[in-house]
Design a protein around this motif. Structure first.
Motif, mmCIF file in Angstrom:
data_model
loop_
_atom_site.group_PDB
_atom_site.id
_atom_site.type_symbol
_atom_site.label_atom_id
_atom_site.label_comp_id
_atom_site.label_asym_id
_atom_site.label_seq_id
_atom_site.Cartn_x
_atom_site.Cartn_y
_atom_site.Cartn_z
ATOM 1 N N GLU A 43 89.119 17.850 69.690
ATOM 2 C CA GLU A 43 88.533 16.335 69.923
ATOM 3 C C GLU A 43 89.689 15.551 69.863
ATOM 4 O O GLU A 43 90.532 15.295 68.625
ATOM 5 N N SER A 44 89.336 14.356 70.813
ATOM 6 C CA SER A 44 90.433 13.306 70.660
ATOM 7 C C SER A 44 89.871 11.962 71.220
ATOM 8 O O SER A 44 88.826 11.658 71.717
ATOM 9 N N TYR A 45 90.518 10.947 70.779
ATOM 10 C CA TYR A 45 90.039 9.406 71.277
ATOM 11 C C TYR A 45 91.539 8.772 71.853
ATOM 12 O O TYR A 45 92.510 8.868 71.245
ATOM 13 N N ASP A 46 91.011 8.111 73.034
ATOM 14 C CA ASP A 46 92.499 7.505 73.677
ATOM 15 C C ASP A 46 92.544 6.158 73.196
ATOM 16 O O ASP A 46 93.587 5.662 73.701
ATOM 17 N N GLY A 47 91.660 5.437 72.481
ATOM 18 C CA GLY A 47 92.115 4.421 71.883
ATOM 19 C C GLY A 47 91.653 3.249 72.649
ATOM 20 O O GLY A 47 91.577 2.014 72.275
ATOM 21 N N LYS A 48 90.902 3.646 73.879
ATOM 22 C CA LYS A 48 90.532 2.730 74.844
ATOM 23 C C LYS A 48 89.127 2.663 75.089
ATOM 24 O O LYS A 48 88.367 2.162 76.186
ATOM 25 N N GLY A 49 88.373 3.506 74.007
ATOM 26 C CA GLY A 49 86.842 3.621 74.358
ATOM 27 C C GLY A 49 86.406 4.732 74.621
ATOM 28 O O GLY A 49 85.139 5.085 74.973
ATOM 29 N N GLU A 50 87.192 5.939 75.007
ATOM 30 C CA GLU A 50 86.665 7.229 75.606
ATOM 31 C C GLU A 50 87.283 8.314 74.765
ATOM 32 O O GLU A 50 88.389 8.358 74.244
#
Length: 310
Positions: free
Chosen positions: A268-275
């Protein structure tokens, strides 16, 4: 055995008789005051108000008229005796300009339980030859999940009546309503309700929409003098075709189905731009990426893709 006896009473008599039977069994199901009288449900109004005061009643009616809540009554074909119940059912916790009623949260809790019971009763009475107890659970979850109830509320165009001051909810609702697959332009209410959609297809539905639908059920139940038949008469036309479809085709949450088939989350990851992104893997080694505005939506999307591939 005790639960089976309670179920037998509920199906063969009514819920009042059943509650009395449960009390006879020693279950504390009836709230009794010091005078041994049944305690009435607490008022839906703010603590400093009384629904027996003419001045308060007239102001509630004025508030009701100003927001044309009678549009809701026309849609559901039910006229509220106590308008405060309907106002409360459509008041979001963020809305502070309602000086009369509390928000919908208490009604939602009640409506959720009533909806579950009515769906189970319908399936048990009308389709008992076609379903097993485990299928009844699946059908109940299928018909009362947030995505389904949110879709029904919007299909009846009742979402426009929700009183709120939440920018977050506004953005959620706007995004949900812009889904042209679910809500094509110029489609009538009957066409929307007749639509054969995947009941679990849209996990982006704002929970508040489902909460209001359940609160409306709770409001009708209280206003009608605790009449389950009145509630069912109103919501049954909205649910009937989906009950039939759910009986014929088992429709289970894809996340649940995924893990039942020994699937696992890889990353699981987060791109830092809202996704957010979620990568899942089936037991055969096939991997699928899901995307969403939060972890839950990303996981749902990934599991849905995996189950669609089977």
């Amino acid at each position: 055995m005790i639960e089976a006896l309670i179920g037998a009473f509920l199906i063969s008599t009514n819920y009042i008789t059943t509650i009395k039977f449960m009390k006879w069994l020693g279950l504390d199901t009836i709230p009794i005051d010091k005078q041994n009288q049944i305690i009435k449900p607490p008022s839906i109004l703010h603590p400093n108000l009384s629904d027996t005061t003419d001045d308060v009643i007239s102001k509630i009616q004025e508030f009701f008229n100003n927001f044309t809540f009678d549009d809701i009554e026309k849609k559901i074909n039910y006229v509220f005796k106590n308008k405060a119940y309907l106002i409360a059912a459509f008041t979001h916790p963020s809305y502070y300009n309602n000086p009369f009623t509390q928000c919908y949260e208490r009604l939602e809790y009640l409506g959720d339980a009533i909806l579950d019971f009515l769906v189970v009763r319908c399936v048990f009475v009308e389709y008992y030859k076609q379903v097993t107890p485990s299928r009844v659970t699946d059908i109940r979850q299928d018909l009362s999940n947030n995505g389904r109830l949110a879709y029904l509320l919007v299909s009846c165009d009742l979402h426009r009546k929700i009183l709120h001051e939440s920018p977050y909810l506004f953005d959620q609702m706007t995004s949900y309503l812009e889904n042209s697959t679910l809500f094509p332009k110029d489609q009538s209410m009957n066409d929307k309700l007749d639509k054969d959609i995947d009941q679990w297809a849209d996990s982006t539905a704002p929970k508040a929409l489902a909460d209001v639908f359940e609160a409306l059920i709770g409001a009708i139940f209280l206003d009608s003098g605790y009449c389950l038949e009145t509630v069912w008469k109103i919501i049954e036309p909205l649910l009937r075709q989906y009950i039939k479809r759910s009986i014929k085709h088992r429709n289970v949450n894809p996340v649940r189905s995924f893990f039942e088939k020994a699937g696992k989350i890889i990353e699981e990851s987060y791109d830092g731009k809202g996704e957010f992104t979620c990568t899942v893997e089936l037991s055969n080694g096939a991997r699928f990426d899901g995307h969403g505005k939060n972890k839950k939506l990303a996981k749902y999307d990934a599991c849905q893709k995996a189950m669609n591939n089977l």
